[in-house]
Design a protein around this motif. Structure first.
Motif, PDB file in Angstrom:
ATOM      1  N   LEU A   1       0.686  -1.137   0.007  1.00  0.00           N
ATOM      2  CA  LEU A   1       0.114   0.005  -0.133  1.00  0.00           C
ATOM      3  C   LEU A   1       0.880   1.308   0.032  1.00  0.00           C
ATOM      4  CD1 LEU A   1      -2.345  -1.328   2.863  1.00  0.00           C
ATOM      5  CD2 LEU A   1      -2.665  -1.657   0.309  1.00  0.00           C
ATOM      6  N   ALA A   2       0.661   1.843  -1.101  1.00  0.00           N
ATOM      7  CA  ALA A   2       1.571   3.149  -1.000  1.00  0.00           C
ATOM      8  C   ALA A   2       0.875   4.497  -1.039  1.00  0.00           C
ATOM      9  CB  ALA A   2       2.400   3.133  -2.383  1.00  0.00           C
ATOM     10  N   ASP A   3       0.764   5.258   0.028  1.00  0.00           N
ATOM     11  CA  ASP A   3      -0.102   6.493   0.175  1.00  0.00           C
ATOM     12  C   ASP A   3       0.799   7.631   0.082  1.00  0.00           C
ATOM     13  OD1 ASP A   3      -1.984   8.059   1.167  1.00  0.00           O
ATOM     14  OD2 ASP A   3      -2.011   7.241   3.151  1.00  0.00           O
ATOM     15  N   GLU A   4       0.411   7.905  -1.221  1.00  0.00           N
ATOM     16  CA  GLU A   4       1.254   9.383  -1.995  1.00  0.00           C
ATOM     17  C   GLU A   4       2.651   9.030  -1.449  1.00  0.00           C
ATOM     18  OE1 GLU A   4      -1.052  12.891  -1.805  1.00  0.00           O
ATOM     19  OE2 GLU A   4      -2.722  11.963  -1.509  1.00  0.00           O
ATOM     20  N   PRO A   5       3.478   8.339  -1.739  1.00  0.00           N
ATOM     21  CA  PRO A   5       4.776   8.139  -1.420  1.00  0.00           C
ATOM     22  C   PRO A   5       5.746   9.209  -1.875  1.00  0.00           C
ATOM     23  CG  PRO A   5       4.334   6.327  -3.053  1.00  0.00           C
ATOM     24  CD  PRO A   5       3.106   7.115  -2.757  1.00  0.00           C
ATOM     25  N   THR A   6       5.385   9.741  -3.115  1.00  0.00           N
ATOM     26  CA  THR A   6       6.379  10.687  -3.664  1.00  0.00           C
ATOM     27  C   THR A   6       5.908  12.330  -3.407  1.00  0.00           C
ATOM     28  OG1 THR A   6       4.980  10.675  -5.818  1.00  0.00           O
ATOM     29  CG2 THR A   6       6.904   9.235  -5.474  1.00  0.00           C
ATOM     30  N   THR A   7       4.921  12.529  -2.605  1.00  0.00           N
ATOM     31  CA  THR A   7       4.273  13.789  -2.622  1.00  0.00           C
ATOM     32  C   THR A   7       5.210  14.808  -1.981  1.00  0.00           C
ATOM     33  OG1 THR A   7       2.024  12.928  -2.153  1.00  0.00           O
ATOM     34  CG2 THR A   7       2.627  15.165  -1.445  1.00  0.00           C
ATOM     35  N   ALA A   8       6.266  14.707  -1.050  1.00  0.00           N
ATOM     36  CA  ALA A   8       7.139  15.360  -0.736  1.00  0.00           C
ATOM     37  C   ALA A   8       8.392  15.535  -1.432  1.00  0.00           C
ATOM     38  CB  ALA A   8       7.450  15.132   1.003  1.00  0.00           C
ATOM     39  N   LEU A   9       8.531  14.960  -2.598  1.00  0.00           N
ATOM     40  CA  LEU A   9       9.776  14.847  -3.273  1.00  0.00           C
ATOM     41  C   LEU A   9       9.772  15.835  -4.439  1.00  0.00           C
ATOM     42  CD1 LEU A   9      10.260  10.986  -2.773  1.00  0.00           C
ATOM     43  CD2 LEU A   9      11.151  12.590  -1.419  1.00  0.00           C
ATOM     44  N   ASP A  10      10.805  16.176  -4.892  1.00  0.00           N
ATOM     45  CA  ASP A  10      10.896  17.122  -6.062  1.00  0.00           C
ATOM     46  C   ASP A  10      10.619  15.890  -7.213  1.00  0.00           C
ATOM     47  OD1 ASP A  10      13.587  16.171  -7.499  1.00  0.00           O
ATOM     48  OD2 ASP A  10      14.266  16.883  -5.571  1.00  0.00           O
ATOM     49  N   VAL A  11      10.445  16.583  -8.309  1.00  0.00           N
ATOM     50  CA  VAL A  11      10.091  15.492  -9.507  1.00  0.00           C
ATOM     51  C   VAL A  11      11.060  14.711 -10.109  1.00  0.00           C
ATOM     52  CG1 VAL A  11       8.261  17.360 -10.470  1.00  0.00           C
ATOM     53  CG2 VAL A  11      10.567  17.568 -11.273  1.00  0.00           C
ATOM     54  N   THR A  12      12.279  15.215 -10.041  1.00  0.00           N
ATOM     55  CA  THR A  12      13.350  14.183 -10.334  1.00  0.00           C
ATOM     56  C   THR A  12      13.546  13.005  -9.451  1.00  0.00           C
ATOM     57  OG1 THR A  12      15.020  15.693  -9.453  1.00  0.00           O
ATOM     58  CG2 THR A  12      14.613  15.953 -11.731  1.00  0.00           C
ATOM     59  N   VAL A  13      13.201  13.210  -8.017  1.00  0.00           N
ATOM     60  CA  VAL A  13      13.547  12.116  -7.157  1.00  0.00           C
ATOM     61  C   VAL A  13      12.020  11.321  -7.156  1.00  0.00           C
ATOM     62  CG1 VAL A  13      13.530  11.520  -4.762  1.00  0.00           C
ATOM     63  CG2 VAL A  13      15.029  13.447  -5.844  1.00  0.00           C
ATOM     64  N   GLN A  14      10.865  12.037  -7.586  1.00  0.00           N
ATOM     65  CA  GLN A  14       9.968  11.299  -7.812  1.00  0.00           C
ATOM     66  C   GLN A  14       9.903  10.133  -8.802  1.00  0.00           C
ATOM     67  OE1 GLN A  14       6.141  13.376  -8.694  1.00  0.00           O
ATOM     68  NE2 GLN A  14       6.211  14.611  -6.877  1.00  0.00           N
ATOM     69  N   ALA A  15      10.511  10.521 -10.103  1.00  0.00           N
ATOM     70  CA  ALA A  15      10.663   9.755 -11.216  1.00  0.00           C
ATOM     71  C   ALA A  15      11.556   8.547 -10.675  1.00  0.00           C
ATOM     72  CB  ALA A  15      11.249  10.436 -12.389  1.00  0.00           C
ATOM     73  N   GLU A  16      12.764   8.829  -9.776  1.00  0.00           N
ATOM     74  CA  GLU A  16      13.449   7.592  -9.642  1.00  0.00           C
ATOM     75  C   GLU A  16      12.836   6.577  -8.596  1.00  0.00           C
ATOM     76  OE1 GLU A  16      16.697   9.603  -7.646  1.00  0.00           O
ATOM     77  OE2 GLU A  16      17.680  10.511  -9.554  1.00  0.00           O
TER      78      GLU A  16
END
Length: 348
Positions: A178-193
């Motif tokens: 279950l992944a609850d918005e796991p990339t919300t607090a990250l910048d877009v490049t880190v999000q993609a990674e």
């Protein structure tokens, strides 16, 4: 036939507050297939996180489950006692939360935190668990893992902490993540990674993912199927292509219309605010914000109308007697592209 690993049926959850009972989840049903990613999307407050926390038994004390089932391996998880949940959490079902810093113990070394689920659930030795933790740190892309395994959470960046949380969640190779918005607090490049990492680990571990987000751009790159949630209900669900290129509910139109793309000429916001769930509307919950709403939308809740074998939407606009409406230009463009994709055989 695709194997189902989770089946949620008619889930109803209220929260008792000083102002009254908030009817947060209202008759929600969906299923999760083995090895797939199901995205649940919607505005803040739509009930996405409450739904996933129910699946792992982490509801607040003022929550009351009013009805429904969550079937996993032939057992209704809602009948679990706390000792049953302790055997499932982190072992068969794991969760990645929004903020990795609040998910990690600041007083424990990273290696201990990653190894702990293995020791607890699999009964392996500390040495074996530590070796596996080191291996998992390398798998999630943490450089110089041999040294960093002895460091503390505050010594890592936000993106690295999120990788550590993913390592903890996957160390026992759970069936469901279950992944609850796991990339919300990250910048877009880190999000993609992080998203690429989750997809590669999913293939390796063969886990099924429920991905909670309000970011449709993330959904396009992650999901196999999508459930669109609003005011504690699922208004539309289908494959990722069906939701993105052939949406049927006006709320889904609004979400897509407010998403920037390279082809978009202009963006529209959805007017108004979600309804007060202390006193939920009896019809379509989106009706007060829907410029296409009819009288029946206010008075009567629509059933799910079948668009295809995998695509359903709860909107009276799909009723045979409903008047024809013209979707927003961006939706028309997508539906035209969808028709072309079918014609060319790019879709089933």
């Amino acid at each position: 036939m695709t194997e189902r690993v989770l089946d949620v049926k008619n889930l109803k959850i209220d929260f008792h507050t000083y102002a009254g009972d908030v009817k947060a989840i209202r008759n929600v049903s969906f299923h999760l297939n083995k090895g797939e990613t199901l995205a649940i999307v919607g505005e803040s407050g739509s009930g996405k996180s409450v739904t996933t926390r129910t699946i792992i038994g982490l509801l607040a004390q003022n929550a009351e489950i009013k009805g429904g089932e969550i079937n996993f391996h032939g057992k209704n998880l809602l009948e679990n006692k706390e000792k049953d949940w302790r055997n499932i959490r982190g072992n068969e079902i794991a969760m990645i939360f929004q903020d990795p810093m609040t998910s990690l113990d600041p007083t424990m070394k990273i290696g201990q935190q990653i190894a702990e689920p293995l020791i607890k659930h699999k009964g392996v030795s500390k040495k074996e668990a530590w070796d596996k933790a080191l291996e998992m740190m390398k798998a999630v892309g943490i450089p110089n893992a041999e040294k960093r395994i002895n460091q503390y959470p505050h010594q890592f960046s936000g993106g690295m902490r999120q990788r550590i949380v993913i390592a903890i969640a996957l160390i026992c190779e759970p069936e469901i993540l279950l992944a609850d918005e796991p990339t919300t607090a990250l910048d877009v490049t880190v999000q993609a990674e992080i998203l690429d990492l989750m997809k590669s680990l999913q293939k390796r571990v063969k886990t099924s993912i429920i991905f909670i987000t309000h970011d449709l751009g993330v959904v396009a790159g992650m999901a196999d199927r999508v459930a669109v949630m609003y005011a504690g209900e699922i208004l539309e669900y289908g494959s990722v292509d069906e939701i993105f290129y052939n949406p049927q509910h006006p709320y889904t139109w609004g979400l897509i219309n407010s998403m920037p793309t390279l082809d978009s000429e202009e963006l529209d916001s959805i007017p108004g605010t979600p309804p007060d769930l202390l006193d939920p509307p009896k019809g379509d919950p989106f009706a007060p914000r829907n410029k296409y709403a009819m009288k029946i939308d206010i008075e009567q809740k629509p059933p799910y109308f079948k668009v295809s074998d995998t695509h359903y939407a709860a909107t009276w606009l799909l009723h045979p007697d409903a008047p024809a409406v013209t979707p927003p230009p961006e939706i028309q463009r997508r539906q035209k592209k969808y028709a072309e994709m079918i014609k060319k055989g790019k879709l089933n």
